[in-house]
Design a protein around this motif. Structure first.
Motif, PDB file in Angstrom:
ATOM      1  N   LYS A   1     -15.615  -3.094  -4.422  1.00 58.35           N
ATOM      2  CA  LYS A   1     -14.202  -2.737  -4.570  1.00 58.35           C
ATOM      3  C   LYS A   1     -14.075  -1.282  -5.009  1.00 58.35           C
ATOM      4  O   LYS A   1     -13.181  -0.562  -4.550  1.00 58.35           O
ATOM      5  CB  LYS A   1     -13.522  -3.673  -5.578  1.00 58.35           C
ATOM      6  N   GLY A   2     -14.956  -0.838  -5.874  1.00 58.70           N
ATOM      7  CA  GLY A   2     -14.944   0.554  -6.308  1.00 58.70           C
ATOM      8  C   GLY A   2     -15.167   1.507  -5.148  1.00 58.70           C
ATOM      9  O   GLY A   2     -14.521   2.556  -5.052  1.00 58.70           O
ATOM     10  N   LYS A   3     -16.083   1.152  -4.258  1.00 54.22           N
ATOM     11  CA  LYS A   3     -16.315   1.993  -3.074  1.00 54.22           C
ATOM     12  C   LYS A   3     -15.071   2.022  -2.195  1.00 54.22           C
ATOM     13  O   LYS A   3     -14.726   3.068  -1.646  1.00 54.22           O
ATOM     14  CB  LYS A   3     -17.525   1.499  -2.297  1.00 54.22           C
ATOM     15  N   GLN A   4     -14.397   0.869  -2.047  1.00 51.80           N
ATOM     16  CA  GLN A   4     -13.171   0.825  -1.249  1.00 51.80           C
ATOM     17  C   GLN A   4     -12.094   1.728  -1.859  1.00 51.80           C
ATOM     18  O   GLN A   4     -11.330   2.358  -1.138  1.00 51.80           O
ATOM     19  CB  GLN A   4     -12.604  -0.593  -1.177  1.00 51.80           C
ATOM     20  N   LEU A   5     -12.050   1.755  -3.183  1.00 45.58           N
ATOM     21  CA  LEU A   5     -11.039   2.556  -3.878  1.00 45.58           C
ATOM     22  C   LEU A   5     -11.533   3.970  -4.174  1.00 45.58           C
ATOM     23  O   LEU A   5     -10.869   4.717  -4.894  1.00 45.58           O
ATOM     24  CB  LEU A   5     -10.633   1.856  -5.186  1.00 45.58           C
ATOM     25  N   HIS A   6     -12.694   4.302  -3.642  1.00 48.57           N
ATOM     26  CA  HIS A   6     -13.296   5.624  -3.822  1.00 48.57           C
ATOM     27  C   HIS A   6     -13.466   5.965  -5.304  1.00 48.57           C
ATOM     28  O   HIS A   6     -13.364   7.127  -5.693  1.00 48.57           O
ATOM     29  CB  HIS A   6     -12.482   6.702  -3.108  1.00 48.57           C
ATOM     30  N   PHE A   7     -13.676   4.946  -6.121  1.00 45.12           N
ATOM     31  CA  PHE A   7     -13.884   5.086  -7.561  1.00 45.12           C
ATOM     32  C   PHE A   7     -12.778   5.919  -8.215  1.00 45.12           C
ATOM     33  O   PHE A   7     -13.003   6.650  -9.167  1.00 45.12           O
ATOM     34  CB  PHE A   7     -15.271   5.663  -7.863  1.00 45.12           C
ATOM     35  N   ASN A   8     -11.573   5.791  -7.695  1.00 47.17           N
ATOM     36  CA  ASN A   8     -10.404   6.505  -8.190  1.00 47.17           C
ATOM     37  C   ASN A   8      -9.735   5.666  -9.272  1.00 47.17           C
ATOM     38  O   ASN A   8      -9.331   4.528  -9.024  1.00 47.17           O
ATOM     39  CB  ASN A   8      -9.441   6.766  -7.028  1.00 47.17           C
ATOM     40  N   SER A   9      -9.577   6.220 -10.472  1.00 50.27           N
ATOM     41  CA  SER A   9      -9.041   5.432 -11.586  1.00 50.27           C
ATOM     42  C   SER A   9      -7.591   5.016 -11.355  1.00 50.27           C
ATOM     43  O   SER A   9      -7.184   3.936 -11.781  1.00 50.27           O
ATOM     44  CB  SER A   9      -9.180   6.202 -12.899  1.00 50.27           C
ATOM     45  N   GLU A  10      -6.811   5.843 -10.679  1.00 46.55           N
ATOM     46  CA  GLU A  10      -5.420   5.472 -10.400  1.00 46.55           C
ATOM     47  C   GLU A  10      -5.355   4.264  -9.463  1.00 46.55           C
ATOM     48  O   GLU A  10      -4.533   3.367  -9.654  1.00 46.55           O
ATOM     49  CB  GLU A  10      -4.654   6.650  -9.788  1.00 46.55           C
ATOM     50  N   GLN A  11      -6.220   4.247  -8.461  1.00 49.86           N
ATOM     51  CA  GLN A  11      -6.249   3.101  -7.540  1.00 49.86           C
ATOM     52  C   GLN A  11      -6.757   1.849  -8.247  1.00 49.86           C
ATOM     53  O   GLN A  11      -6.285   0.742  -7.980  1.00 49.86           O
ATOM     54  CB  GLN A  11      -7.103   3.424  -6.313  1.00 49.86           C
ATOM     55  N   TRP A  12      -7.712   2.003  -9.167  1.00 50.01           N
ATOM     56  CA  TRP A  12      -8.175   0.865  -9.966  1.00 50.01           C
ATOM     57  C   TRP A  12      -7.029   0.325 -10.806  1.00 50.01           C
ATOM     58  O   TRP A  12      -6.847  -0.894 -10.914  1.00 50.01           O
ATOM     59  CB  TRP A  12      -9.331   1.266 -10.881  1.00 50.01           C
ATOM     60  N   ASP A  13      -6.269   1.220 -11.413  1.00 51.45           N
ATOM     61  CA  ASP A  13      -5.126   0.786 -12.214  1.00 51.45           C
ATOM     62  C   ASP A  13      -4.156  -0.039 -11.369  1.00 51.45           C
ATOM     63  O   ASP A  13      -3.716  -1.115 -11.778  1.00 51.45           O
ATOM     64  CB  ASP A  13      -4.391   1.990 -12.813  1.00 51.45           C
ATOM     65  N   ASP A  14      -3.854   0.468 -10.177  1.00 49.34           N
ATOM     66  CA  ASP A  14      -2.939  -0.255  -9.288  1.00 49.34           C
ATOM     67  C   ASP A  14      -3.513  -1.615  -8.885  1.00 49.34           C
ATOM     68  O   ASP A  14      -2.790  -2.600  -8.794  1.00 49.34           O
ATOM     69  CB  ASP A  14      -2.641   0.574  -8.037  1.00 49.34           C
ATOM     70  N   TYR A  15      -4.820  -1.651  -8.649  1.00 49.78           N
ATOM     71  CA  TYR A  15      -5.474  -2.911  -8.275  1.00 49.78           C
ATOM     72  C   TYR A  15      -5.333  -3.948  -9.391  1.00 49.78           C
ATOM     73  O   TYR A  15      -4.956  -5.094  -9.154  1.00 49.78           O
ATOM     74  CB  TYR A  15      -6.957  -2.656  -7.967  1.00 49.78           C
ATOM     75  N   PHE A  16      -5.623  -3.551 -10.620  1.00 48.60           N
ATOM     76  CA  PHE A  16      -5.535  -4.497 -11.738  1.00 48.60           C
ATOM     77  C   PHE A  16      -4.092  -4.882 -12.044  1.00 48.60           C
ATOM     78  O   PHE A  16      -3.821  -6.009 -12.445  1.00 48.60           O
ATOM     79  CB  PHE A  16      -6.219  -3.937 -12.985  1.00 48.60           C
ATOM     80  N   LEU A  17      -3.166  -3.949 -11.867  1.00 46.32           N
ATOM     81  CA  LEU A  17      -1.762  -4.278 -12.105  1.00 46.32           C
ATOM     82  C   LEU A  17      -1.229  -5.260 -11.061  1.00 46.32           C
ATOM     83  O   LEU A  17      -0.358  -6.074 -11.357  1.00 46.32           O
ATOM     84  CB  LEU A  17      -0.908  -3.003 -12.112  1.00 46.32           C
ATOM     85  N   ALA A  18      -1.772  -5.199  -9.839  1.00 48.07           N
ATOM     86  CA  ALA A  18      -1.296  -6.074  -8.764  1.00 48.07           C
ATOM     87  C   ALA A  18      -1.991  -7.436  -8.749  1.00 48.07           C
ATOM     88  O   ALA A  18      -1.502  -8.376  -8.122  1.00 48.07           O
ATOM     89  CB  ALA A  18      -1.501  -5.381  -7.416  1.00 48.07           C
ATOM     90  N   MET A  19      -3.128  -7.563  -9.441  1.00 53.27           N
ATOM     91  CA  MET A  19      -3.870  -8.826  -9.401  1.00 53.27           C
ATOM     92  C   MET A  19      -3.120  -9.915 -10.167  1.00 53.27           C
ATOM     93  O   MET A  19      -2.707  -9.729 -11.290  1.00 53.27           O
ATOM     94  CB  MET A  19      -5.275  -8.667  -9.996  1.00 53.27           C
ATOM     95  N   THR A  20      -2.976 -11.058  -9.503  1.00 53.39           N
ATOM     96  CA  THR A  20      -2.297 -12.191 -10.130  1.00 53.39           C
ATOM     97  C   THR A  20      -3.315 -13.082 -10.828  1.00 53.39           C
ATOM     98  O   THR A  20      -4.515 -13.009 -10.554  1.00 53.39           O
ATOM     99  CB  THR A  20      -1.553 -13.020  -9.073  1.00 53.39           C
ATOM    100  N   SER A  21      -2.825 -13.931 -11.703  1.00 57.18           N
ATOM    101  CA  SER A  21      -3.720 -14.867 -12.383  1.00 57.18           C
ATOM    102  C   SER A  21      -4.308 -15.861 -11.381  1.00 57.18           C
ATOM    103  O   SER A  21      -5.433 -16.328 -11.555  1.00 57.18           O
ATOM    104  CB  SER A  21      -3.001 -15.595 -13.505  1.00 57.18           C
ATOM    105  N   ARG A  22      -3.572 -16.153 -10.330  1.00 59.59           N
ATOM    106  CA  ARG A  22      -4.085 -17.057  -9.292  1.00 59.59           C
ATOM    107  C   ARG A  22      -5.292 -16.433  -8.580  1.00 59.59           C
ATOM    108  O   ARG A  22      -6.279 -17.109  -8.316  1.00 59.59           O
ATOM    109  CB  ARG A  22      -2.970 -17.363  -8.299  1.00 59.59           C
ATOM    110  N   LYS A  23      -5.189 -15.150  -8.281  1.00 58.81           N
ATOM    111  CA  LYS A  23      -6.313 -14.462  -7.638  1.00 58.81           C
ATOM    112  C   LYS A  23      -7.506 -14.387  -8.582  1.00 58.81           C
ATOM    113  O   LYS A  23      -8.647 -14.536  -8.158  1.00 58.81           O
ATOM    114  CB  LYS A  23      -5.903 -13.062  -7.184  1.00 58.81           C
ATOM    115  N   LEU A  24      -7.235 -14.160  -9.861  1.00 62.73           N
ATOM    116  CA  LEU A  24      -8.316 -14.131 -10.845  1.00 62.73           C
ATOM    117  C   LEU A  24      -9.031 -15.478 -10.892  1.00 62.73           C
ATOM    118  O   LEU A  24     -10.263 -15.536 -10.895  1.00 62.73           O
ATOM    119  CB  LEU A  24      -7.770 -13.757 -12.221  1.00 62.73           C
TER     120      LEU A  24
END
Length: 140
Positions: free
Chosen positions: A33-56
């Motif tokens: 996932k980090g490679k997909q997001l190019h290890f960009n912290s802003e994209q990681w932030d967006d990824y974690f903010l969008a993740m639902t408890s169901r997906k977790l």
């Protein structure tokens, strides 16, 4: 008696291998996932903010299912090598018993703990963004 000893050893190795595989797969998933997001912290932030408890839940259960299956297959190979009768049946029993125990533990204790700890991530991200905006607003 020696067959029982081999089964006990296979069960212990299965549990340890399952934990090791789960950890390895967890790290691998986040690396990919980090490679997909190019290890960009802003994209990681967006990824974690969008993740639902169901997906977790789905990620945790899928990770466990794959780890348990692979470790049970390894225990089958071990038991077959040790010439334990009905090695496949014993490995399947270990898989189902381990799954039942882990499922019980997950849905009674660990799920709430994982969800609680996961909810701290978006709070931290949002707090950091607020702090960053506050600093940016003062220096302008």
């Amino acid at each position: 008696m020696s067959n029982l000893l081999w089964i006990i050893m296979a069960a212990i190795v299965k549990v340890l291998l399952c934990k090791l595989l789960a950890l390895g797969m967890f790290l691998l998933v986040f690396f990919v996932k980090g490679k997909q997001l190019h290890f960009n912290s802003e994209q990681w932030d967006d990824y974690f903010l969008a993740m639902t408890s169901r997906k977790l839940d789905w990620l945790v259960m899928t990770n466990y299912a794959i780890s348990a299956t692979l470790s049970s297959f390894a225990s089958f190979l071990f038991l077959r090598q040790m010439k334990v009768p009905h090695a496949a049946i014993v490995a399947l029993i270990l898989l189902f018993i381990g799954g039942a125990i882990s499922g019980y533990r997950y849905f009674t204790n660990q799920r709430a703990y994982i969800q609680k700890r996961y909810l701290e991530i978006p709070e931290t991200i949002l707090q950091r963004k607020e702090d960053k905006e506050a600093k940016g607003g003062k220096s302008s």
